[in-house]
Design a protein around this motif. Structure first.
Motif, PDB file in Angstrom:
ATOM      1  N   MET A  92      -4.645   5.975  -3.725  1.00 54.50           N
ATOM      2  CA  MET A  92      -4.973   5.047  -2.587  1.00 54.50           C
ATOM      3  C   MET A  92      -5.173   3.674  -2.703  1.00 54.50           C
ATOM      4  SD  MET A  92      -6.879   6.682   0.632  1.00 54.50           S
ATOM      5  CE  MET A  92      -8.286   7.528  -0.178  1.00 54.50           C
ATOM      6  N   ASP A  93      -5.833   3.373  -3.958  1.00 54.04           N
ATOM      7  CA  ASP A  93      -6.153   1.880  -4.524  1.00 54.04           C
ATOM      8  C   ASP A  93      -4.844   1.095  -4.846  1.00 54.04           C
ATOM      9  OD1 ASP A  93      -8.852   2.132  -3.977  1.00 54.04           O
ATOM     10  OD2 ASP A  93      -9.317   2.484  -6.078  1.00 54.04           O
ATOM     11  N   ARG A  94      -3.879   1.935  -5.585  1.00 56.13           N
ATOM     12  CA  ARG A  94      -2.618   1.290  -6.016  1.00 56.13           C
ATOM     13  C   ARG A  94      -1.633   1.246  -4.732  1.00 56.13           C
ATOM     14  NH1 ARG A  94       2.652   3.362  -9.583  1.00 56.13           N
ATOM     15  NH2 ARG A  94       3.575   1.281  -9.199  1.00 56.13           N
ATOM     16  N   ALA A  95      -1.968   2.212  -3.851  1.00 56.66           N
ATOM     17  CA  ALA A  95      -0.905   1.882  -2.719  1.00 56.66           C
ATOM     18  C   ALA A  95      -1.320   0.659  -2.039  1.00 56.66           C
ATOM     19  CB  ALA A  95      -0.940   3.298  -1.670  1.00 56.66           C
ATOM     20  N   LYS A  96      -2.592   0.430  -1.797  1.00 54.44           N
ATOM     21  CA  LYS A  96      -3.162  -0.674  -1.035  1.00 54.44           C
ATOM     22  C   LYS A  96      -2.691  -2.066  -1.868  1.00 54.44           C
ATOM     23  CE  LYS A  96      -7.006   1.466   0.941  1.00 54.44           C
ATOM     24  NZ  LYS A  96      -8.609   1.436   1.075  1.00 54.44           N
ATOM     25  N   SER A 102       0.705   2.551   5.228  1.00 54.01           N
ATOM     26  CA  SER A 102      -0.404   3.763   5.327  1.00 54.01           C
ATOM     27  C   SER A 102      -0.337   4.766   4.497  1.00 54.01           C
ATOM     28  CB  SER A 102      -0.087   4.168   6.898  1.00 54.01           C
ATOM     29  OG  SER A 102      -0.142   3.213   7.916  1.00 54.01           O
ATOM     30  N   PHE A 103      -1.428   5.635   4.530  1.00 52.87           N
ATOM     31  CA  PHE A 103      -1.449   6.942   3.404  1.00 52.87           C
ATOM     32  C   PHE A 103      -2.011   7.869   4.256  1.00 52.87           C
ATOM     33  CE2 PHE A 103      -3.029   8.920  -0.083  1.00 52.87           C
ATOM     34  CZ  PHE A 103      -2.352   8.325  -1.350  1.00 52.87           C
ATOM     35  N   TRP A 104      -1.256   9.016   3.832  1.00 48.88           N
ATOM     36  CA  TRP A 104      -1.337  10.225   4.666  1.00 48.88           C
ATOM     37  C   TRP A 104      -1.496  11.312   3.791  1.00 48.88           C
ATOM     38  CZ3 TRP A 104       1.964  14.563   6.415  1.00 48.88           C
ATOM     39  CH2 TRP A 104       0.965  15.663   7.489  1.00 48.88           C
ATOM     40  N   ALA A 108      -4.963  17.366   4.557  1.00 49.24           N
ATOM     41  CA  ALA A 108      -6.438  16.962   4.824  1.00 49.24           C
ATOM     42  C   ALA A 108      -6.680  15.821   5.780  1.00 49.24           C
ATOM     43  CB  ALA A 108      -7.057  16.754   3.475  1.00 49.24           C
ATOM     44  N   SER A 109      -5.515  15.229   6.229  1.00 45.32           N
ATOM     45  CA  SER A 109      -5.740  14.271   7.386  1.00 45.32           C
ATOM     46  C   SER A 109      -6.106  14.856   8.585  1.00 45.32           C
ATOM     47  CB  SER A 109      -4.318  13.204   7.249  1.00 45.32           C
ATOM     48  OG  SER A 109      -4.205  12.550   5.825  1.00 45.32           O
ATOM     49  N   GLU A 110      -7.115  14.180   9.284  1.00 40.83           N
ATOM     50  CA  GLU A 110      -7.034  14.149  10.579  1.00 40.83           C
ATOM     51  C   GLU A 110      -6.308  13.889  11.682  1.00 40.83           C
ATOM     52  OE1 GLU A 110     -10.954  12.880  11.821  1.00 40.83           O
ATOM     53  OE2 GLU A 110     -12.133  13.764  10.142  1.00 40.83           O
ATOM     54  N   ALA A 111      -5.439  12.826  11.545  1.00 42.63           N
ATOM     55  CA  ALA A 111      -4.599  12.264  12.253  1.00 42.63           C
ATOM     56  C   ALA A 111      -3.021  12.942  11.984  1.00 42.63           C
ATOM     57  CB  ALA A 111      -4.331  10.887  12.008  1.00 42.63           C
ATOM     58  N   GLY A 112      -2.330  13.295  12.703  1.00 42.57           N
ATOM     59  CA  GLY A 112      -0.908  13.812  12.721  1.00 42.57           C
ATOM     60  C   GLY A 112      -0.167  12.801  12.056  1.00 42.57           C
ATOM     61  N   ILE A 113       1.014  13.231  11.599  1.00 50.42           N
ATOM     62  CA  ILE A 113       1.870  12.177  11.002  1.00 50.42           C
ATOM     63  C   ILE A 113       2.765  11.351  12.088  1.00 50.42           C
ATOM     64  CG2 ILE A 113       3.838  13.821  11.024  1.00 50.42           C
ATOM     65  CD1 ILE A 113       3.306  10.880   8.425  1.00 50.42           C
ATOM     66  N   PRO A 128      -7.355   6.845   5.063  1.00 48.13           N
ATOM     67  CA  PRO A 128      -8.209   7.733   5.030  1.00 48.13           C
ATOM     68  C   PRO A 128      -9.380   7.114   4.489  1.00 48.13           C
ATOM     69  CG  PRO A 128      -6.528   8.874   3.817  1.00 48.13           C
ATOM     70  CD  PRO A 128      -6.253   7.573   4.092  1.00 48.13           C
ATOM     71  N   GLU A 129     -10.737   7.347   4.919  1.00 47.33           N
ATOM     72  CA  GLU A 129     -11.864   6.713   4.287  1.00 47.33           C
ATOM     73  C   GLU A 129     -12.126   7.071   2.863  1.00 47.33           C
ATOM     74  OE1 GLU A 129     -15.291   7.575   6.680  1.00 47.33           O
ATOM     75  OE2 GLU A 129     -14.357   6.634   8.459  1.00 47.33           O
ATOM     76  N   GLN A 130     -11.690   8.323   2.319  1.00 48.68           N
ATOM     77  CA  GLN A 130     -11.829   8.621   0.899  1.00 48.68           C
ATOM     78  C   GLN A 130     -10.795   9.763   0.475  1.00 48.68           C
ATOM     79  OE1 GLN A 130     -15.848  10.436   0.795  1.00 48.68           O
ATOM     80  NE2 GLN A 130     -15.248  12.264   1.708  1.00 48.68           N
TER      81      GLN A 130
END
Length: 210
Positions: A92-96, A102-104, A108-113, A128-130
């Motif tokens: 996630m850090d590298r993606a940012k 966005s990262f999915w 485990a993600s609450e939001a759907g794609i 995601p928060e974490q």
């Protein structure tokens, strides 16, 4: 307006699932669906795309984060949603840092794609928060220090204590202490078992694969 998308995922089932979901919406058209990130940037140059769904770790050794970085340099206006089922803590850090929009997490993600894609195209950055919390032996992934995670990542490569000490620029005794703490926390009886389980769960991935 119909948005044009590319799916990059080495798993056939995942690609078809994404396509099935997207085909149900008149707002999206899947222009390309490919099983490797190796030539993703060339598709971007050849096609009029609005968004790329990019898996991170491919079986052929290609890496979605590397491909996304190339795409962002070539066509920074194209939105990218990184997707993965692996909870590797550094991604996630590298993606940012790359500028991925966005990262999915697939499981485990609450939001759907579809929601993530829609919000990303509207200009939001959805992360995601974490990283998902996983169990490694007796310990949760949140129980490890950043340095312990660095040591654990090197352990998955088969590195010995001397090599770990050299790469992290710490003393041999410090490495031994970190390994001992990792074993105590997880309850594993050998460093080989610890390394194998860390790799199997996807908690840390060998840096040569990233």
């Amino acid at each position: 307006m119909t948005y044009k998308l590319m799916i990059v995922d080495d798993q056939f089932v995942s690609r078809e699932l994404f396509r099935l979901i997207l085909d149900k919406s008149p707002d999206y058209e899947v222009v390309y669906s490919v099983d490797t990130a190796m030539f993703a940037d060339t598709y971007v140059l050849n096609g009029d795309l609005d968004l790329v769904i990019m898996d991170i770790l491919m079986q052929d050794g290609s890496n979605g984060l590397d491909a996304a970085e190339k795409i962002k340099k070539l066509r920074p206006e194209i939105k990218i949603v990184a997707v993965t089922s692996m909870p590797e803590v550094s991604w996630m850090d590298r993606a940012k840092a790359i500028g991925i929009d966005s990262f999915w997490y697939k499981e485990a993600s609450e939001a759907g794609i579809l929601e993530v894609i829609g919000r990303t195209l509207a200009g939001e950055s959805i992360y995601p928060e974490q990283t998902p919390v996983i169990q490694l032996g007796l310990a949760k992934s949140t129980e490890f220090t950043p340095r312990e995670i660095q040591v654990l990542r090197l352990l998955t490569t088969g590195a010995g204590n001397d090599e770990i000490a050299s790469k992290l620029e710490i003393s041999l005794n410090t490495v031994k202490t970190h390994v001992m703490h990792l074993m105590d926390k997880t309850g594993f009886t050998s460093r080989t078992q610890l390394a194998i389980q860390a790799r199997i769960t996807g908690f840390v991935i060998d840096e040569s694969e990233q």
